[in-house]
Design a protein around this motif. Structure first.
Motif, PDB file in Angstrom:
ATOM      1  N   LYS A 123       0.830  -1.208   0.000  1.00  0.00           N
ATOM      2  CA  LYS A 123       0.000   0.000   0.000  1.00  0.00           C
ATOM      3  C   LYS A 123       0.864   1.257   0.000  1.00  0.00           C
ATOM      4  CE  LYS A 123      -4.210  -1.924   2.019  1.00  0.00           C
ATOM      5  NZ  LYS A 123      -5.223  -1.829   3.106  1.00  0.00           N
ATOM      6  N   GLN A 124       2.008   1.202   0.657  1.00  0.00           N
ATOM      7  CA  GLN A 124       2.920   2.339   0.603  1.00  0.00           C
ATOM      8  C   GLN A 124       3.398   2.567  -0.830  1.00  0.00           C
ATOM      9  OE1 GLN A 124       6.068   2.136   3.593  1.00  0.00           O
ATOM     10  NE2 GLN A 124       4.707   0.996   4.944  1.00  0.00           N
ATOM     11  N   ALA A 125       3.703   1.483  -1.542  1.00  0.00           N
ATOM     12  CA  ALA A 125       4.127   1.592  -2.940  1.00  0.00           C
ATOM     13  C   ALA A 125       2.998   2.153  -3.801  1.00  0.00           C
ATOM     14  CB  ALA A 125       4.576   0.232  -3.456  1.00  0.00           C
ATOM     15  N   HIS A 126       1.762   1.712  -3.518  1.00  0.00           N
ATOM     16  CA  HIS A 126       0.611   2.227  -4.266  1.00  0.00           C
ATOM     17  C   HIS A 126       0.447   3.729  -4.037  1.00  0.00           C
ATOM     18  CE1 HIS A 126      -3.437   2.387  -5.989  1.00  0.00           C
ATOM     19  NE2 HIS A 126      -3.760   3.130  -4.947  1.00  0.00           N
ATOM     20  N   CYS A 127       0.629   4.165  -2.816  1.00  0.00           N
ATOM     21  CA  CYS A 127       0.509   5.597  -2.506  1.00  0.00           C
ATOM     22  C   CYS A 127       1.558   6.407  -3.253  1.00  0.00           C
ATOM     23  CB  CYS A 127       0.648   5.822  -0.997  1.00  0.00           C
ATOM     24  SG  CYS A 127      -0.760   5.231  -0.022  1.00  0.00           S
ATOM     25  N   ARG A 128       2.764   5.871  -3.355  1.00  0.00           N
ATOM     26  CA  ARG A 128       3.816   6.574  -4.088  1.00  0.00           C
ATOM     27  C   ARG A 128       3.474   6.630  -5.574  1.00  0.00           C
ATOM     28  NH1 ARG A 128       8.864   8.493  -3.133  1.00  0.00           N
ATOM     29  NH2 ARG A 128       8.513   8.032  -0.933  1.00  0.00           N
ATOM     30  N   GLN A 129       2.949   5.537  -6.116  1.00  0.00           N
ATOM     31  CA  GLN A 129       2.553   5.526  -7.519  1.00  0.00           C
ATOM     32  C   GLN A 129       1.406   6.505  -7.776  1.00  0.00           C
ATOM     33  OE1 GLN A 129       1.643   1.385  -7.996  1.00  0.00           O
ATOM     34  NE2 GLN A 129       3.800   0.754  -7.926  1.00  0.00           N
ATOM     35  N   ALA A 130       0.475   6.596  -6.828  1.00  0.00           N
ATOM     36  CA  ALA A 130      -0.630   7.536  -6.964  1.00  0.00           C
ATOM     37  C   ALA A 130      -0.130   8.977  -6.914  1.00  0.00           C
ATOM     38  CB  ALA A 130      -1.665   7.294  -5.863  1.00  0.00           C
ATOM     39  N   THR A 131       0.861   9.235  -6.075  1.00  0.00           N
ATOM     40  CA  THR A 131       1.445  10.572  -6.002  1.00  0.00           C
ATOM     41  C   THR A 131       2.094  10.947  -7.327  1.00  0.00           C
ATOM     42  OG1 THR A 131       1.860  10.289  -3.624  1.00  0.00           O
ATOM     43  CG2 THR A 131       3.040  12.056  -4.730  1.00  0.00           C
ATOM     44  N   VAL A 132       2.800  10.001  -7.951  1.00  0.00           N
ATOM     45  CA  VAL A 132       3.391  10.236  -9.270  1.00  0.00           C
ATOM     46  C   VAL A 132       2.300  10.541 -10.297  1.00  0.00           C
ATOM     47  CG1 VAL A 132       4.685   9.182 -11.166  1.00  0.00           C
ATOM     48  CG2 VAL A 132       5.442   8.843  -8.803  1.00  0.00           C
ATOM     49  N   ALA A 133       1.206   9.779 -10.244  1.00  0.00           N
ATOM     50  CA  ALA A 133       0.099   9.990 -11.188  1.00  0.00           C
ATOM     51  C   ALA A 133      -0.479  11.391 -11.039  1.00  0.00           C
ATOM     52  CB  ALA A 133      -0.983   8.938 -10.967  1.00  0.00           C
ATOM     53  N   PHE A 173      -9.758  10.858  -9.049  1.00  0.00           N
ATOM     54  CA  PHE A 173     -10.104  10.301  -7.745  1.00  0.00           C
ATOM     55  C   PHE A 173     -10.810   8.952  -7.898  1.00  0.00           C
ATOM     56  CE2 PHE A 173      -9.664  14.618  -5.824  1.00  0.00           C
ATOM     57  CZ  PHE A 173      -8.875  14.251  -4.752  1.00  0.00           C
ATOM     58  N   ALA A 174     -11.793   8.906  -8.788  1.00  0.00           N
ATOM     59  CA  ALA A 174     -12.551   7.671  -8.986  1.00  0.00           C
ATOM     60  C   ALA A 174     -11.661   6.560  -9.524  1.00  0.00           C
ATOM     61  CB  ALA A 174     -13.729   7.922  -9.927  1.00  0.00           C
ATOM     62  N   GLY A 175     -10.799   6.903 -10.476  1.00  0.00           N
ATOM     63  CA  GLY A 175      -9.915   5.897 -11.057  1.00  0.00           C
ATOM     64  C   GLY A 175      -8.955   5.322 -10.028  1.00  0.00           C
ATOM     65  N   GLU A 176      -8.371   6.195  -9.205  1.00  0.00           N
ATOM     66  CA  GLU A 176      -7.461   5.704  -8.165  1.00  0.00           C
ATOM     67  C   GLU A 176      -8.190   4.818  -7.179  1.00  0.00           C
ATOM     68  OE1 GLU A 176      -5.561   5.172  -4.495  1.00  0.00           O
ATOM     69  OE2 GLU A 176      -7.299   6.514  -4.678  1.00  0.00           O
ATOM     70  N   TYR A 177      -9.425   5.180  -6.840  1.00  0.00           N
ATOM     71  CA  TYR A 177     -10.204   4.396  -5.878  1.00  0.00           C
ATOM     72  C   TYR A 177     -10.486   2.997  -6.435  1.00  0.00           C
ATOM     73  CZ  TYR A 177     -13.774   3.335  -2.388  1.00  0.00           C
ATOM     74  OH  TYR A 177     -14.487   2.754  -1.376  1.00  0.00           O
ATOM     75  N   VAL A 178     -10.877   2.932  -7.694  1.00  0.00           N
ATOM     76  CA  VAL A 178     -11.184   1.634  -8.309  1.00  0.00           C
ATOM     77  C   VAL A 178      -9.923   0.785  -8.393  1.00  0.00           C
ATOM     78  CG1 VAL A 178     -11.922   0.495 -10.434  1.00  0.00           C
ATOM     79  CG2 VAL A 178     -13.178   2.483  -9.588  1.00  0.00           C
ATOM     80  N   VAL A 179      -8.809   1.377  -8.799  1.00  0.00           N
ATOM     81  CA  VAL A 179      -7.549   0.638  -8.893  1.00  0.00           C
ATOM     82  C   VAL A 179      -7.137   0.110  -7.520  1.00  0.00           C
ATOM     83  CG1 VAL A 179      -5.073   0.856  -9.351  1.00  0.00           C
ATOM     84  CG2 VAL A 179      -6.734   1.828 -10.946  1.00  0.00           C
ATOM     85  N   ARG A 180      -7.306   0.951  -6.485  1.00  0.00           N
ATOM     86  CA  ARG A 180      -6.941   0.535  -5.122  1.00  0.00           C
ATOM     87  C   ARG A 180      -7.793  -0.644  -4.668  1.00  0.00           C
ATOM     88  NH1 ARG A 180      -8.901   3.880  -0.846  1.00  0.00           N
ATOM     89  NH2 ARG A 180      -8.686   5.553  -2.380  1.00  0.00           N
TER      90      ARG A 180
END
Length: 205
Positions: A123-133, A173-180
């Protein structure tokens, strides 16, 4: 006061492009800038008053950019500062999100830890990827807003910055939520989570 400040901030951000478009067809840029300053300054004062002193620079970075650009517009009587304000805001957000990538904890991870203090490594890696996005989004949004300010009719500028850009933020926001939810399959009790759990069943079910 916090709720009132949030409501005023949201109304101002959404109404700004439409208000500037209408005002610039009737008044000089300096007068329009003064009107915007009269609406913005109380919100900035409230933001400063409520800001956590430990993160004061990060909290006030975007408001200070807004204030500086508006003051330049008033001083020069140049409408381009008013039209370029969304560009500078996206640039400040890009700087805020991007600078957190140089630290151990990305900005999205800080938000996530408010809801889930013990994040897994995945989840930490996902958060970093989301920050890049989000950094990519703010860069592209700034470039588009700049193009609108330079070459497009002001009505197009108002339509993009007052509507389309916010729709794209909603898609992000919606896209990140669905991916998560697809990656981690941890669901709450809300209707949207129940719907997603039928599309992406929890592991082991």
């Amino acid at each position: 006061m916090r709720v009132l400040g949030a409501v005023l901030n949201a109304v101002l951000v959404i109404a700004y492009p439409i208000g500037v478009w209408l005002a610039l067809t009737r008044f000089r840029p300096r007068f329009v800038g003064l009107l915007v300053l009269a609406a913005v300054v109380p919100i900035l004062v409230l933001r400063f008053w409520k800001a956590d002193r430990e993160h004061l620079v990060a909290v006030l970075r975007v408001p200070l950019v807004i204030l500086t650009v508006l003051l330049l517009g008033v001083a020069t009587d140049d409408s381009r500062f008013l039209l370029f304000l969304p560009v500078f805001i996206n640039g400040a957000l890009l700087l805020t999100f991007g600078s957190s990538l140089r630290q151990d904890v990305s900005l999205i991870e800080r938000f996530a830890r408010l809801q889930e203090p013990d994040l897994s490594a995945a989840k930490q890696a996902h958060c970093r990827q989301a920050t890049v996005a989000w950094c990519v989004f703010f860069f592209l949004n700034a470039v588009t807003a700049a193009g609108m300010a330079l070459v497009a009719p002001i009505s197009w500028w108002a339509a993009y910055n007052g509507g389309i850009a916010y729709a794209l933020i909603g898609v992000m926001f919606a896209g990140e939520y669905v991916v998560r939810k697809y990656r981690f399959r941890d669901y709450g009790g809300g209707l949207h989570d129940r719907l997603l759990s039928t599309l992406f069943p929890p592991e082991g079910s």
